[in-house]
Design a protein around this motif. Structure first.
Motif, PDB file in Angstrom:
ATOM      1  N   UNK A 201     -10.038   8.026   0.060  1.00 33.38           N
ATOM      2  CA  UNK A 201     -10.621   7.247  -0.174  1.00 33.38           C
ATOM      3  C   UNK A 201      -9.169   6.624   0.837  1.00 33.38           C
ATOM      4  N   UNK A 202      -7.614   7.020   0.209  1.00 37.77           N
ATOM      5  CA  UNK A 202      -6.636   6.852   0.758  1.00 37.77           C
ATOM      6  C   UNK A 202      -5.588   7.324   2.202  1.00 37.77           C
ATOM      7  N   UNK A 203      -6.729   8.379   2.150  1.00 37.35           N
ATOM      8  CA  UNK A 203      -6.443   9.021   3.096  1.00 37.35           C
ATOM      9  C   UNK A 203      -7.134   8.738   4.169  1.00 37.35           C
ATOM     10  N   UNK A 204      -8.697   7.999   4.090  1.00 38.14           N
ATOM     11  CA  UNK A 204      -9.275   7.844   5.275  1.00 38.14           C
ATOM     12  C   UNK A 204      -8.480   6.276   5.854  1.00 38.14           C
ATOM     13  N   UNK A 205      -8.330   5.413   4.587  1.00 38.09           N
ATOM     14  CA  UNK A 205      -7.782   4.233   5.422  1.00 38.09           C
ATOM     15  C   UNK A 205      -5.892   4.392   5.396  1.00 38.09           C
ATOM     16  N   UNK A 206      -5.958   5.745   5.808  1.00 34.62           N
ATOM     17  CA  UNK A 206      -4.399   6.092   6.914  1.00 34.62           C
ATOM     18  C   UNK A 206      -5.139   6.582   8.002  1.00 34.62           C
ATOM     19  N   UNK A 207      -5.762   7.717   8.089  1.00 31.39           N
ATOM     20  CA  UNK A 207      -6.277   7.314   9.756  1.00 31.39           C
ATOM     21  C   UNK A 207      -7.208   6.673   9.639  1.00 31.39           C
ATOM     22  N   UNK A 208      -7.460   5.669   9.679  1.00 29.75           N
ATOM     23  CA  UNK A 208      -8.637   4.569   9.943  1.00 29.75           C
ATOM     24  C   UNK A 208      -7.024   4.028  11.023  1.00 29.75           C
ATOM     25  N   UNK A 209      -5.842   3.755  10.591  1.00 30.73           N
ATOM     26  CA  UNK A 209      -5.101   3.338  10.275  1.00 30.73           C
ATOM     27  C   UNK A 209      -4.283   3.115  11.357  1.00 30.73           C
ATOM     28  N   UNK A 210      -4.430   4.601  12.062  1.00 28.74           N
ATOM     29  CA  UNK A 210      -4.236   5.011  13.023  1.00 28.74           C
ATOM     30  C   UNK A 210      -4.821   4.981  14.951  1.00 28.74           C
ATOM     31  N   UNK A 211      -6.255   4.392  14.492  1.00 26.62           N
ATOM     32  CA  UNK A 211      -7.169   4.102  15.235  1.00 26.62           C
ATOM     33  C   UNK A 211      -7.272   2.296  15.409  1.00 26.62           C
ATOM     34  N   UNK A 212      -7.007   1.613  14.068  1.00 27.63           N
ATOM     35  CA  UNK A 212      -7.025   0.396  14.082  1.00 27.63           C
ATOM     36  C   UNK A 212      -6.160  -0.407  13.759  1.00 27.63           C
ATOM     37  N   UNK A 213      -4.702  -0.249  14.602  1.00 22.38           N
ATOM     38  CA  UNK A 213      -3.541  -0.908  13.873  1.00 22.38           C
ATOM     39  C   UNK A 213      -2.995  -1.726  14.630  1.00 22.38           C
ATOM     40  N   UNK A 214      -4.620  -2.615  14.962  1.00 22.63           N
ATOM     41  CA  UNK A 214      -4.002  -3.951  15.031  1.00 22.63           C
ATOM     42  C   UNK A 214      -4.306  -5.100  14.256  1.00 22.63           C
ATOM     43  N   UNK A 215      -5.191  -4.203  12.902  1.00 23.14           N
ATOM     44  CA  UNK A 215      -5.804  -5.058  12.345  1.00 23.14           C
ATOM     45  C   UNK A 215      -5.127  -4.215  11.127  1.00 23.14           C
ATOM     46  N   UNK A 216      -3.961  -3.864  11.015  1.00 28.92           N
ATOM     47  CA  UNK A 216      -3.324  -3.567  10.120  1.00 28.92           C
ATOM     48  C   UNK A 216      -2.107  -4.189   9.679  1.00 28.92           C
ATOM     49  N   UNK A 217      -1.938  -4.269   8.537  1.00 30.39           N
ATOM     50  CA  UNK A 217      -0.091  -5.317   7.724  1.00 30.39           C
ATOM     51  C   UNK A 217       0.256  -4.154   6.062  1.00 30.39           C
ATOM     52  N   UNK A 218       1.817  -5.203   6.370  1.00 33.70           N
ATOM     53  CA  UNK A 218       2.476  -4.904   4.999  1.00 33.70           C
ATOM     54  C   UNK A 218       1.193  -4.649   3.883  1.00 33.70           C
ATOM     55  N   UNK A 219       0.768  -5.652   4.208  1.00 32.66           N
ATOM     56  CA  UNK A 219      -0.257  -5.267   2.372  1.00 32.66           C
ATOM     57  C   UNK A 219      -1.389  -4.381   3.072  1.00 32.66           C
ATOM     58  N   UNK A 220      -2.388  -3.751   3.961  1.00 34.32           N
ATOM     59  CA  UNK A 220      -2.754  -2.433   4.006  1.00 34.32           C
ATOM     60  C   UNK A 220      -1.506  -1.487   3.708  1.00 34.32           C
ATOM     61  N   UNK A 221      -0.616  -1.523   5.011  1.00 27.04           N
ATOM     62  CA  UNK A 221      -0.085  -0.602   4.277  1.00 27.04           C
ATOM     63  C   UNK A 221      -0.256  -0.126   2.963  1.00 27.04           C
ATOM     64  N   UNK A 222       0.319  -0.758   2.712  1.00 27.61           N
ATOM     65  CA  UNK A 222       0.479  -0.521   0.966  1.00 27.61           C
ATOM     66  C   UNK A 222       0.111  -0.370  -0.030  1.00 27.61           C
ATOM     67  N   UNK A 223      -1.258  -0.567   0.397  1.00 28.50           N
ATOM     68  CA  UNK A 223      -2.426  -0.346   0.253  1.00 28.50           C
ATOM     69  C   UNK A 223      -2.888   1.091   0.229  1.00 28.50           C
ATOM     70  N   UNK A 224      -2.360   1.273   1.039  1.00 23.03           N
ATOM     71  CA  UNK A 224      -2.952   2.846   1.534  1.00 23.03           C
ATOM     72  C   UNK A 224      -2.164   3.896   0.782  1.00 23.03           C
ATOM     73  N   UNK A 225      -1.025   3.461   0.298  1.00 18.63           N
ATOM     74  CA  UNK A 225       0.578   3.832  -0.511  1.00 18.63           C
ATOM     75  C   UNK A 225      -0.585   4.184  -1.830  1.00 18.63           C
ATOM     76  N   UNK A 226      -0.897   3.247  -1.482  1.00 17.95           N
ATOM     77  CA  UNK A 226      -1.733   2.844  -3.779  1.00 17.95           C
ATOM     78  C   UNK A 226      -2.501   3.840  -3.805  1.00 17.95           C
TER      79      UNK A 226
END
Length: 385
Positions: A201-226
């Motif tokens: 699940x975290x890997x998918x969010x990581x991939x998604x982030x590269x294609x949807x960076x405009x909707x990313x945030x620090x909190x969401x980046x930390x969720x990926x890390x989590x």
């Protein structure tokens, strides 16, 4: 979790982490787990030798395929996941219980890690891992050498996905060799399954982030890390180890302490990776410098840089959406540091390490395990690779 509110920071042109002359992860592992790492590697070596030979009997072409999987498992690495699982187990059982019955379970985590790395390298189009060509690159090179038909890169990616899948199945098979009561193994398997789900699940969010960076945030980046890192690097291995020792109740004090510690150290580990992904030395990380900038990965570091940036810096940083050319990586690395984001990430790492140590201090557990985990909290987050 530690307060991550953005604070003002004086700009600078380059980060100072990590400052130690030697790699402290290796120092701690040498001090606490030298015998464990050797035992894990021997378990993996024996298991993989048998598996490679078995596949080679099916068809000669499968020998090189299986050997590639064998080599990517045994090509190095810190063995952090088996190490955290070991101390999670030892913290419950104490110092006298023999290790061999649980060795297959600990070693299985390294096969799971190999699966994740091989697939991650395909997803990130990474060229090197641990100073060697990634699996998809080496398989593409084999295609070229053999002058087979078709696209070498396409073949390399397909073969690498299968190598990763093979490691995942091997992990299940090795886990099944663990010599603990069936009910205990079933409890550990539940933790193992949850760890795999969270990592994917975290890997998918990581991939998604590269294609949807405009909707990313620090909190969401930390969720990926989590989910991508904290879960399967620290938190779940610790809980996996405690499950192998028979401790599974989520409200049990030690399990609760492991959960809190694991989340804090796991997030700090990923934040350290964020720094290494921009400022790491390829000679020690084994990967090209600035990979995260090249791909535009929306890590917590880059999200913080955008929050802290001046208007002029923010305009420049917007160019990171979608990545930047290799010849501009150094300039953008300096820009990110100048925003103060590196200072902020270092503070977040320190806060999480302090929280992890506090969680252990409040727990009733084997004292050697407490010391080892305290050292690993620092070592895993102050490293060069």
């Amino acid at each position: 979790m530690a307060n991550d509110a953005v604070a003002g920071n004086a700009p600078r042109v380059a980060p100072v982490r990590p400052v130690d002359a030697d790699d402290p992860v290796r120092e701690v592992l040498a001090a606490f787990t030298r015998d464990l790492v050797r035992a894990v590697d021997e378990t993996l070596g024996d298991f993989l030798t048998t598996e490679v030979a078995s596949l080679a009997e099916v068809d000669p072409a499968l020998h090189d395929f299986a050997r590639t999987a064998h080599d990517c498992v045994l090509a190095g690495g810190k063995r952090l996941r088996p190490t955290f699982a070991y101390w999670g187990w030892r913290g419950v059982v104490g110092g006298e219980v023999p290790l061999p019955p649980v060795l297959p379970a600990l070693a299985a985590l390294e096969l799971l890690h190999a699966f994740a790395l091989v697939h991650d390298d395909v997803l990130d189009a990474s060229a090197t891992r641990r100073g060697r060509p990634t699996v998809h690159r080496s398989m593409a090179a084999a295609h070229l050498t053999a002058r087979w038909a078709g696209d070498p890169d396409r073949f390399g990616e397909a073969a690498a996905i299968l190598v990763g899948d093979l490691c995942l199945v091997w992990a299940d098979r090795l886990l099944g060799q663990t010599a603990v009561p069936p009910a205990t193994l079933l409890d550990a398997r539940r933790c193992y399954d949850q760890m795999r789900i969270e990592a994917i699940a975290g890997e998918y969010l990581d991939v998604l982030g590269e294609h949807d960076a405009g909707n990313w945030s620090v909190d969401r980046a930390l969720r990926v890390a989590r989910y991508k890192t904290a879960s399967y690097t620290v938190q779940r291995p610790l809980l996996f180890g405690s499950a192998l020792a028979g401790a599974t109740a989520p409200d049990a004090p030690l399990v609760a302490a492991y959960t809190r510690y694991g989340l804090a150290v796991g997030e700090a580990f990923q934040l350290c990776d964020d720094l290494l992904g921009v400022y790491g030395d390829p000679a020690t990380t084994g990967k090209p410098a600035g990979d995260d900038l090249r791909t535009g990965k929306p890590t917590a570091l880059l999200m913080l840089a955008r929050q802290l940036a001046t208007p002029a810096q923010a305009t420049e940083l917007r160019r990171l959406d979608g990545g930047v050319p290799v010849d501009e990586v150094d300039r953008y690395a300096e820009l990110v540091a100048a925003t103060g984001a590196v200072d902020r990430v270092e503070k977040m790492i320190s806060d999480r390490v302090a929280e992890a140590v506090a969680a252990l201090d409040a727990a009733s557990m084997d004292e050697t395990a407490r010391s080892a985990l305290t050292g690993l909290a620092v070592a895993a987050t102050h490293r060069r690779s």
